[in-house]
Design a protein around this motif. Structure first.
Motif, short mmCIF file in Angstrom:
data_model
loop_
_atom_site.label_atom_id
_atom_site.label_comp_id
_atom_site.label_asym_id
_atom_site.label_seq_id
_atom_site.Cartn_x
_atom_site.Cartn_y
_atom_site.Cartn_z
N GLN A 1 6.08 15.94 3.14
CA GLN A 1 7.88 15.31 3.59
C GLN A 1 7.89 15.83 2.11
OE1 GLN A 1 7.56 12.73 6.81
NE2 GLN A 1 8.95 11.11 5.69
N ALA A 2 9.19 15.75 2.13
CA ALA A 2 10.00 15.99 0.81
C ALA A 2 11.28 15.08 -0.35
CB ALA A 2 10.83 17.91 0.97
N SER A 3 10.52 14.39 0.44
CA SER A 3 11.37 13.18 -0.43
C SER A 3 11.49 12.57 -1.81
CB SER A 3 11.00 12.01 0.48
OG SER A 3 9.79 10.93 0.17
N ALA A 4 11.98 11.75 -2.04
CA ALA A 4 11.47 11.92 -3.72
C ALA A 4 10.31 11.57 -4.11
CB ALA A 4 12.69 11.07 -4.43
N ARG A 5 9.52 10.76 -3.31
CA ARG A 5 7.94 9.99 -2.91
C ARG A 5 7.00 11.29 -2.98
NH1 ARG A 5 7.30 4.05 -4.43
NH2 ARG A 5 5.34 4.64 -3.77
N GLY A 6 7.80 11.61 -2.35
CA GLY A 6 6.74 12.85 -1.14
C GLY A 6 5.54 12.40 -1.01
N VAL B 1 1.11 -1.25 0.00
CA VAL B 1 -0.32 -0.49 0.09
C VAL B 1 1.02 1.02 0.00
CG1 VAL B 1 -1.62 1.20 1.51
CG2 VAL B 1 -2.02 -1.26 1.62
N ASP B 2 0.31 2.13 -0.68
CA ASP B 2 1.40 3.31 -1.01
C ASP B 2 0.35 4.59 0.47
OD1 ASP B 2 3.13 2.87 -2.61
OD2 ASP B 2 2.18 3.81 -4.17
N PHE C 1 2.39 4.64 -6.88
CA PHE C 1 3.91 4.93 -6.74
C PHE C 1 4.43 6.48 -6.14
CE2 PHE C 1 3.23 3.35 -11.19
CZ PHE C 1 3.05 1.50 -9.90
N GLY C 2 3.58 6.89 -4.56
CA GLY C 2 3.56 8.07 -4.49
C GLY C 2 3.71 7.57 -3.27
N GLY C 3 4.03 8.53 -2.14
CA GLY C 3 4.05 8.32 -0.80
C GLY C 3 5.03 7.87 0.06
N ASN C 4 4.55 6.81 0.91
CA ASN C 4 5.69 5.68 1.43
C ASN C 4 5.14 4.51 1.06
OD1 ASN C 4 7.36 5.04 2.69
ND2 ASN C 4 7.00 6.13 4.80
N PRO C 5 5.81 3.31 1.06
CA PRO C 5 4.98 1.75 -0.06
C PRO C 5 5.03 1.34 2.02
CG PRO C 5 6.98 2.50 -0.24
CD PRO C 5 6.52 3.73 -0.23
N THR D 1 -3.80 0.81 -2.81
CA THR D 1 -3.13 -0.86 -3.18
C THR D 1 -2.78 -0.78 -4.18
OG1 THR D 1 -4.77 -1.45 -1.29
CG2 THR D 1 -4.04 -3.02 -2.45
N VAL D 2 -1.49 -0.99 -4.47
CA VAL D 2 -0.87 -1.91 -6.11
C VAL D 2 -0.62 -2.50 -5.56
CG1 VAL D 2 0.02 0.95 -5.55
CG2 VAL D 2 1.40 -0.65 -4.72
N LEU D 3 -0.96 -3.14 -4.69
CA LEU D 3 -0.84 -5.30 -4.70
C LEU D 3 -0.97 -5.78 -3.79
CD1 LEU D 3 2.60 -7.25 -5.59
CD2 LEU D 3 1.41 -8.27 -3.80
N ASP D 4 -1.93 -6.54 -4.01
CA ASP D 4 -2.62 -7.59 -2.87
C ASP D 4 -2.76 -8.74 -3.69
OD1 ASP D 4 -5.00 -8.76 -1.74
OD2 ASP D 4 -6.06 -7.36 -1.61
#
Length: 262
Positions: free
Chosen positions: A229-234, A6-7, A14-18, A254-257
Protein backbone atom coordinates in the motif's frame (compact mmCIF):
# COMPACT_ATOMS: atom_id res chain seq x y z
CA UNK A 1 -9.11 1.61 31.18
CA UNK A 2 -6.08 0.60 29.15
CA UNK A 3 -5.60 2.31 25.80
CA UNK A 4 -2.84 1.85 23.23
CA UNK A 5 -1.69 3.18 19.89
CA UNK A 6 -0.30 0.52 17.56
CA UNK A 7 1.33 0.89 14.16
CA UNK A 8 -0.13 -2.00 12.15
CA UNK A 9 1.36 -3.61 9.05
CA UNK A 10 4.66 -2.07 10.11
CA UNK A 11 8.10 -3.36 11.08
CA UNK A 12 9.13 -0.11 12.79
CA UNK A 13 7.45 2.78 14.63
CA UNK A 14 5.87 5.51 12.51
CA UNK A 15 5.19 3.18 9.59
CA UNK A 16 2.11 1.27 8.50
CA UNK A 17 -1.30 2.34 9.78
CA UNK A 18 -1.76 3.63 13.35
CA UNK A 19 -4.80 2.40 15.26
CA UNK A 20 -6.17 3.07 18.69
CA UNK A 21 -7.03 0.09 20.90
CA UNK A 22 -9.26 0.49 23.95
CA UNK A 23 -9.75 -2.48 26.30
CA UNK A 24 -13.17 -2.47 27.99
CA UNK A 25 -14.54 -4.44 30.92
CA UNK A 26 -18.08 -4.20 29.49
CA UNK A 27 -19.78 -2.92 26.30
CA UNK A 28 -19.75 0.86 25.89
CA UNK A 29 -22.20 3.31 24.34
CA UNK A 30 -21.62 3.95 20.61
CA UNK A 31 -21.68 7.74 21.11
CA UNK A 32 -18.89 7.47 23.67
CA UNK A 33 -16.82 5.24 21.38
CA UNK A 34 -17.26 7.72 18.53
CA UNK A 35 -16.05 10.50 20.82
CA UNK A 36 -12.97 8.52 21.84
CA UNK A 37 -12.19 7.68 18.20
CA UNK A 38 -12.53 11.37 17.29
CA UNK A 39 -10.14 12.23 20.13
CA UNK A 40 -7.58 9.68 18.92
CA UNK A 41 -7.91 10.91 15.32
CA UNK A 42 -6.60 7.67 13.83
CA UNK A 43 -8.36 6.18 10.83
CA UNK A 44 -9.86 3.54 13.16
CA UNK A 45 -9.96 2.76 16.85
CA UNK A 46 -10.78 -0.75 18.06
CA UNK A 47 -12.90 -1.27 21.19
CA UNK A 48 -12.52 -4.76 22.70
CA UNK A 49 -14.56 -6.13 25.60
CA UNK A 50 -11.98 -8.22 27.45
CA UNK A 51 -14.23 -9.25 30.35
CA UNK A 52 -15.75 -12.11 28.30
CA UNK A 53 -16.51 -15.35 30.16
CA UNK A 54 -14.55 -18.51 29.34
CA UNK A 55 -13.46 -18.98 25.76
CA UNK A 56 -16.25 -16.90 24.23
CA UNK A 57 -15.14 -14.55 21.43
CA UNK A 58 -14.39 -11.03 22.66
CA UNK A 59 -16.80 -8.39 21.30
CA UNK A 60 -14.93 -6.00 18.99
CA UNK A 61 -16.16 -2.82 17.27
CA UNK A 62 -14.34 -0.31 15.06
CA UNK A 63 -14.90 3.45 14.79
CA UNK A 64 -13.40 6.07 12.51
CA UNK A 65 -13.38 9.67 13.81
CA UNK A 66 -16.91 10.03 12.38
CA UNK A 67 -18.56 6.61 11.97
CA UNK A 68 -18.67 2.93 12.90
CA UNK A 69 -17.41 0.55 10.20
CA UNK A 70 -18.33 -3.12 9.62
CA UNK A 71 -14.78 -4.40 9.18
CA UNK A 72 -11.28 -3.07 9.83
CA UNK A 73 -8.21 -5.20 9.30
CA UNK A 74 -5.45 -2.99 10.69
CA UNK A 75 -7.30 -2.18 13.95
CA UNK A 76 -8.05 -5.90 14.40
CA UNK A 77 -4.35 -6.59 13.92
CA UNK A 78 -3.60 -3.90 16.51
CA UNK A 79 -6.03 -5.45 19.03
CA UNK A 80 -4.57 -8.93 18.49
CA UNK A 81 -1.06 -7.50 18.95
CA UNK A 82 -2.00 -5.84 22.27
CA UNK A 83 -3.74 -8.94 23.64
CA UNK A 84 -1.18 -11.46 22.30
CA UNK A 85 -1.49 -15.15 21.58
CA UNK A 86 -4.54 -16.54 19.80
CA UNK A 87 -7.69 -14.43 19.85
CA UNK A 88 -11.29 -14.71 18.63
CA UNK A 89 -13.35 -11.56 18.14
CA UNK A 90 -17.13 -11.31 17.80
CA UNK A 91 -17.76 -8.57 15.23
CA UNK A 92 -20.29 -7.21 12.75
CA UNK A 93 -18.45 -9.30 10.12
CA UNK A 94 -18.72 -12.54 12.11
CA UNK A 95 -16.22 -14.25 14.37
CA UNK A 96 -12.65 -13.32 13.39
CA UNK A 97 -9.71 -15.52 14.36
CA UNK A 98 -6.21 -14.10 14.96
CA UNK A 99 -2.99 -15.82 15.92
CA UNK A 100 0.70 -15.07 16.26
CA UNK A 101 2.87 -17.00 13.79
CA UNK A 102 6.34 -18.43 14.50
CA UNK A 103 7.99 -15.81 12.24
CA UNK A 104 6.68 -12.94 14.36
CA UNK A 105 3.74 -11.96 12.15
CA UNK A 106 0.07 -11.91 13.14
CA UNK A 107 -2.46 -13.71 10.96
CA UNK A 108 -6.04 -12.45 10.66
CA UNK A 109 -8.74 -14.72 9.23
CA UNK A 110 -11.14 -12.38 7.41
CA UNK A 111 -14.00 -12.87 4.93
CA UNK A 112 -13.03 -12.51 1.27
CA UNK A 113 -14.69 -9.61 -0.55
CA UNK A 114 -14.16 -10.35 -4.27
CA UNK A 115 -15.31 -7.48 -6.51
CA UNK A 116 -17.20 -8.02 -9.74
CA UNK A 117 -16.61 -6.10 -13.00
CA UNK A 118 -18.56 -2.85 -13.16
CA UNK A 119 -18.86 0.19 -15.38
CA UNK A 120 -16.73 3.15 -14.27
CA UNK A 121 -18.84 5.86 -12.63
CA UNK A 122 -19.15 9.23 -14.36
CA UNK A 123 -17.24 11.07 -11.65
CA UNK A 124 -14.17 8.81 -11.66
CA UNK A 125 -11.94 10.75 -14.08
CA UNK A 126 -12.56 13.97 -12.17
CA UNK A 127 -11.88 12.30 -8.81
CA UNK A 128 -8.58 10.70 -9.90
CA UNK A 129 -6.90 13.15 -12.29
CA UNK A 130 -4.04 11.80 -14.36
CA UNK A 131 -5.06 8.16 -13.91
CA UNK A 132 -5.61 5.97 -16.98
CA UNK A 133 -8.50 3.76 -15.84
CA UNK A 134 -8.09 0.28 -17.35
CA UNK A 135 -10.87 -1.50 -15.44
CA UNK A 136 -13.25 -1.06 -12.52
CA UNK A 137 -14.96 -3.54 -10.21
CA UNK A 138 -17.27 -3.35 -7.20
CA UNK A 139 -17.75 -5.33 -4.02
CA UNK A 140 -20.27 -4.60 -1.29
CA UNK A 141 -18.27 -1.70 0.15
CA UNK A 142 -15.37 -1.11 -2.27
CA UNK A 143 -14.84 0.37 -5.71
CA UNK A 144 -11.65 -1.05 -7.20
CA UNK A 145 -9.96 0.96 -9.94
CA UNK A 146 -7.13 -0.48 -12.05
CA UNK A 147 -4.67 2.24 -13.05
CA UNK A 148 -2.34 2.24 -16.05
CA UNK A 149 0.80 2.04 -13.93
CA UNK A 150 2.18 1.93 -10.41
CA UNK A 151 3.62 5.40 -11.04
CA UNK A 152 0.08 6.74 -11.50
CA UNK A 153 -1.01 5.12 -8.24
CA UNK A 154 1.91 6.66 -6.37
CA UNK A 155 1.53 10.12 -7.90
CA UNK A 156 -2.21 10.74 -7.93
CA UNK A 157 -3.61 13.60 -5.85
CA UNK A 158 -7.31 12.74 -5.58
CA UNK A 159 -10.07 15.33 -5.62
CA UNK A 160 -11.37 14.52 -2.15
CA UNK A 161 -14.44 16.77 -2.44
CA UNK A 162 -15.58 14.58 -5.36
CA UNK A 163 -14.93 11.34 -3.46
CA UNK A 164 -16.72 12.65 -0.37
CA UNK A 165 -19.96 12.98 -2.30
CA UNK A 166 -20.09 9.48 -3.80
CA UNK A 167 -21.72 7.67 -0.88
CA UNK A 168 -20.69 4.48 0.84
CA UNK A 169 -17.77 3.05 -1.14
CA UNK A 170 -14.08 3.09 -0.32
CA UNK A 171 -12.08 3.72 -3.50
CA UNK A 172 -9.14 1.36 -4.04
CA UNK A 173 -6.67 2.48 -6.70
CA UNK A 174 -4.37 -0.35 -7.76
CA UNK A 175 -1.88 -1.32 -10.44
CA UNK A 176 0.69 -3.92 -11.40
CA UNK A 177 3.87 -3.55 -9.34
CA UNK A 178 7.00 -1.61 -10.19
CA UNK A 179 9.26 -3.72 -8.00
CA UNK A 180 9.66 -7.52 -7.93
CA UNK A 181 9.02 -8.12 -4.22
CA UNK A 182 5.26 -7.48 -4.47
CA UNK A 183 2.35 -8.62 -6.65
CA UNK A 184 0.43 -5.33 -6.77
CA UNK A 185 0.41 -1.80 -5.38
CA UNK A 186 -2.57 0.15 -4.08
CA UNK A 187 -3.85 3.22 -2.30
CA UNK A 188 -7.20 3.59 -0.53
CA UNK A 189 -9.40 6.70 -0.16
CA UNK A 190 -12.45 6.87 2.12
CA UNK A 191 -13.34 10.51 2.86
CA UNK A 192 -17.03 9.58 3.21
CA UNK A 193 -16.16 8.09 6.64
CA UNK A 194 -13.64 10.75 7.62
CA UNK A 195 -10.51 9.09 6.16
CA UNK A 196 -9.06 11.07 3.25
CA UNK A 197 -6.44 8.35 2.68
CA UNK A 198 -6.01 5.20 4.74
CA UNK A 199 -2.29 4.40 5.18
CA UNK A 200 -2.62 0.57 5.07
CA UNK A 201 -6.01 -1.15 4.76
CA UNK A 202 -6.51 -4.78 5.73
CA UNK A 203 -10.13 -4.94 4.53
CA UNK A 204 -9.11 -3.58 1.11
CA UNK A 205 -6.83 -6.59 0.66
CA UNK A 206 -9.84 -8.87 1.14
CA UNK A 207 -10.96 -7.44 -2.22
CA UNK A 208 -7.53 -6.91 -3.79
CA UNK A 209 -6.17 -10.41 -3.15
CA UNK A 210 -8.93 -12.43 -4.90
CA UNK A 211 -9.15 -9.86 -7.73
CA UNK A 212 -5.40 -9.95 -8.44
CA UNK A 213 -5.28 -13.72 -7.94
CA UNK A 214 -7.73 -14.13 -10.83
CA UNK A 215 -5.69 -11.79 -13.05
CA UNK A 216 -2.42 -13.52 -12.18
CA UNK A 217 -3.87 -17.06 -12.44
CA UNK A 218 -2.99 -17.82 -8.81
CA UNK A 219 -6.37 -18.84 -7.44
CA UNK A 220 -5.38 -22.17 -5.86
CA UNK A 221 -6.18 -22.64 -2.19
CA UNK A 222 -3.21 -21.45 -0.15
CA UNK A 223 -1.83 -19.11 -2.82
CA UNK A 224 0.06 -16.16 -1.32
CA UNK A 225 0.01 -12.62 -2.71
CA UNK A 226 2.01 -9.68 -1.41
CA UNK A 227 0.50 -6.20 -1.59
CA UNK A 228 2.23 -2.87 -1.11
CA UNK A 229 0.00 0.00 0.00
CA UNK A 230 1.82 3.02 -1.37
CA UNK A 231 0.65 5.73 1.03
CA UNK A 232 3.08 8.21 2.60
CA UNK A 233 3.57 5.86 5.59
CA UNK A 234 3.39 2.72 3.46
CA UNK A 235 3.02 -0.89 4.45
CA UNK A 236 3.10 -4.50 3.27
CA UNK A 237 0.27 -7.03 3.55
CA UNK A 238 0.67 -10.75 2.92
CA UNK A 239 -2.61 -12.38 1.83
CA UNK A 240 -3.30 -16.14 1.74
CA UNK A 241 -6.29 -17.36 -0.31
CA UNK A 242 -8.58 -19.82 1.49
CA UNK A 243 -11.79 -20.02 -0.49
CA UNK A 244 -14.26 -17.51 0.92
CA UNK A 245 -11.74 -16.45 3.58
CA UNK A 246 -8.48 -14.52 3.39
CA UNK A 247 -5.57 -14.95 5.77
CA UNK A 248 -3.96 -11.53 6.17
CA UNK A 249 -0.48 -11.41 7.68
CA UNK A 250 1.19 -8.34 9.12
CA UNK A 251 3.49 -7.08 11.84
CA UNK A 252 2.71 -4.46 14.46
CA UNK A 253 4.54 -2.13 16.85
CA UNK A 254 3.11 -0.56 20.03
CA UNK A 255 4.05 3.12 20.21
CA UNK A 256 1.91 4.16 23.19
CA UNK A 257 0.48 2.22 26.13
CA UNK A 258 -1.42 4.12 28.79
CA UNK A 259 -4.66 4.82 30.65
CA UNK A 260 -7.82 6.37 29.24
CA UNK A 261 -9.49 8.37 32.01
CA UNK A 262 -12.88 9.33 30.58
Amino acid sequence: MRACVVDSFADNPFGGNPAGVVLLDAPAEPAWMRSVAAEFKHSETAFVVTGTPGDDPKPLRWFTPTAEVPLCGHATLAAAHVLGGEQRFDTASGVLHCRSTPDGWIELDLPADPPEPAEPPDWLAKALPGVDVLATARSATKLLVLAGSAAQVRAVVPELHVLTGIGGSDVILTAAPDRPEVDFVSRVFAPHVGIPEDPVTGSAHCALAPWWAARLDRTAHGSVLIGEQASARGGTVRAVLRGDRIGLHGRAVTVLDGELRV
